[in-house]
Structure formats: C-alpha cells, structure tokens
Design a protein around this motif. Structure first.
Motif, short mmCIF file in Angstrom:
data_model
loop_
_atom_site.label_atom_id
_atom_site.label_comp_id
_atom_site.label_asym_id
_atom_site.label_seq_id
_atom_site.Cartn_x
_atom_site.Cartn_y
_atom_site.Cartn_z
N ILE A 61 0.84 -1.20 0.00
CA ILE A 61 0.00 0.00 0.00
C ILE A 61 0.88 1.25 0.00
O ILE A 61 0.60 2.22 -0.71
CB ILE A 61 -0.96 0.00 1.21
CG1 ILE A 61 -1.98 -1.14 1.07
CG2 ILE A 61 -1.67 1.35 1.36
CD1 ILE A 61 -2.77 -1.41 2.34
N GLY A 62 1.94 1.22 0.79
CA GLY A 62 2.87 2.35 0.85
C GLY A 62 3.52 2.65 -0.49
O GLY A 62 3.89 3.78 -0.76
N PHE A 63 3.68 1.64 -1.33
CA PHE A 63 4.20 1.87 -2.67
C PHE A 63 3.09 2.28 -3.63
O PHE A 63 3.29 3.14 -4.49
CB PHE A 63 4.92 0.61 -3.19
CG PHE A 63 5.38 0.74 -4.61
CD1 PHE A 63 6.36 1.66 -4.96
CD2 PHE A 63 4.83 -0.04 -5.61
CE1 PHE A 63 6.78 1.79 -6.27
CE2 PHE A 63 5.24 0.08 -6.93
CZ PHE A 63 6.23 1.00 -7.26
N ALA A 64 1.92 1.67 -3.51
CA ALA A 64 0.83 1.95 -4.44
C ALA A 64 0.32 3.40 -4.32
O ALA A 64 -0.11 3.99 -5.32
CB ALA A 64 -0.32 0.98 -4.22
N LEU A 65 0.38 3.96 -3.12
CA LEU A 65 -0.10 5.34 -2.94
C LEU A 65 0.71 6.33 -3.79
O LEU A 65 0.11 7.09 -4.57
CB LEU A 65 -0.05 5.73 -1.46
CG LEU A 65 -1.12 5.10 -0.58
CD1 LEU A 65 -0.78 5.29 0.90
CD2 LEU A 65 -2.48 5.70 -0.90
N PRO A 66 2.03 6.38 -3.68
CA PRO A 66 2.76 7.33 -4.53
C PRO A 66 2.74 6.92 -6.00
O PRO A 66 2.80 7.79 -6.88
CB PRO A 66 4.18 7.33 -3.96
CG PRO A 66 4.30 6.08 -3.20
CD PRO A 66 2.92 5.75 -2.70
#
Length: 137
Positions: A61-66
């Motif tokens: 999720i932390g990668f998908a957000l940016p």
C-alpha cells in the motif's frame, strides 16, 4: 449517447498503458523488496504469519499510494516510470529506516510479533502518503 461512449473509450489505450506500467512497477517492487528483506515474506504468509502479512501489505500500500499519484500527475509514461522508480526507492529505504528504529524488526516479524508487523506497515503507509503528496508537481 453512442458518441459519448465512443469518446469515453478513446482513453482506453492510455488506461491500458498506465495500468500495464503500474503492474510492472508493482512486480518490480515486490521482487526488490523481497530481495532486500532478510525474511521470506511469502513463506511466512503461507505459514499463516499475520505479522508478515500486515508488514508486507503495508509496504505494498505504501508503494501503491505514490505510484497512483505518479500516474495522476505524470506527463507521459516515461515521467510516470521515473517517479514510480523514486517511489520504489523511497519505500525500500523506509524498510531500512524502520529496521534501524525498531531493532531486530525482521526477526520479530518472522516470530509473528504483531506489534512489529503493524509498526512496519504503518511506517510504510505513512511514508507512502507523504511520498504521494510530494508528487503533486
């Protein structure tokens, strides 16, 4: 009505291109992330380790957000790929910083400590949110 539908479908090639790029970047992130972490995320998840699932899910999720921000704000596929790469590096660095802050983080995740998994996930999501906000160029 038909004209509106056809006009809407004109965006389908761009959608497909950006979606394919995003899928490729996510696969690259998963590969790199699982290489740099000393524990076997997928093995731990298969073994029903909730700490590993939470930590890895938070990293995704932390990668998908940016990455979604890069898609929204990019001017081209190349621009999106560059900023997706930046997001990937920032997220991997987040793991190393989290490991420095919480000693023995990988071992604690391997042992199934939920607190460690939640800390790792929250760190990843928090940095991902900031990373996404910074990509509003």
């Amino acid at each position: 009505m038909l004209d509106t539908a056809l006009t809407s479908l004109n965006g389908l090639p761009a959608f497909a291109a950006y979606f394919a790029l995003a899928a490729l970047l996510i696969l690259l992130f998963v590969r790199l992330y699982t290489l740099v972490t000393p524990h076997d995320e997928f093995g731990l998840i298969r073994a029903n380790n909730p700490a590993a699932a939470i930590a890895f899910g938070g990293a995704l999720i932390g990668f998908a957000l940016p990455l979604s921000s890069a898609i929204t704000h990019s001017m081209s596929l190349l621009d999106c790929a560059i900023w997706g790469g930046v997001a990937l590096l920032v997220q991997v660095l987040t793991f190393f910083i989290s490991t420095a802050v919480l000693k023995k983080l990988p071992q604690r995740i391997t042992q199934g400590e939920l607190a460690a998994g939640i800390f790792s996930a929250c760190s990843s999501v928090s940095v991902g949110m900031l990373n996404a906000a910074c990509m509003s160029y």
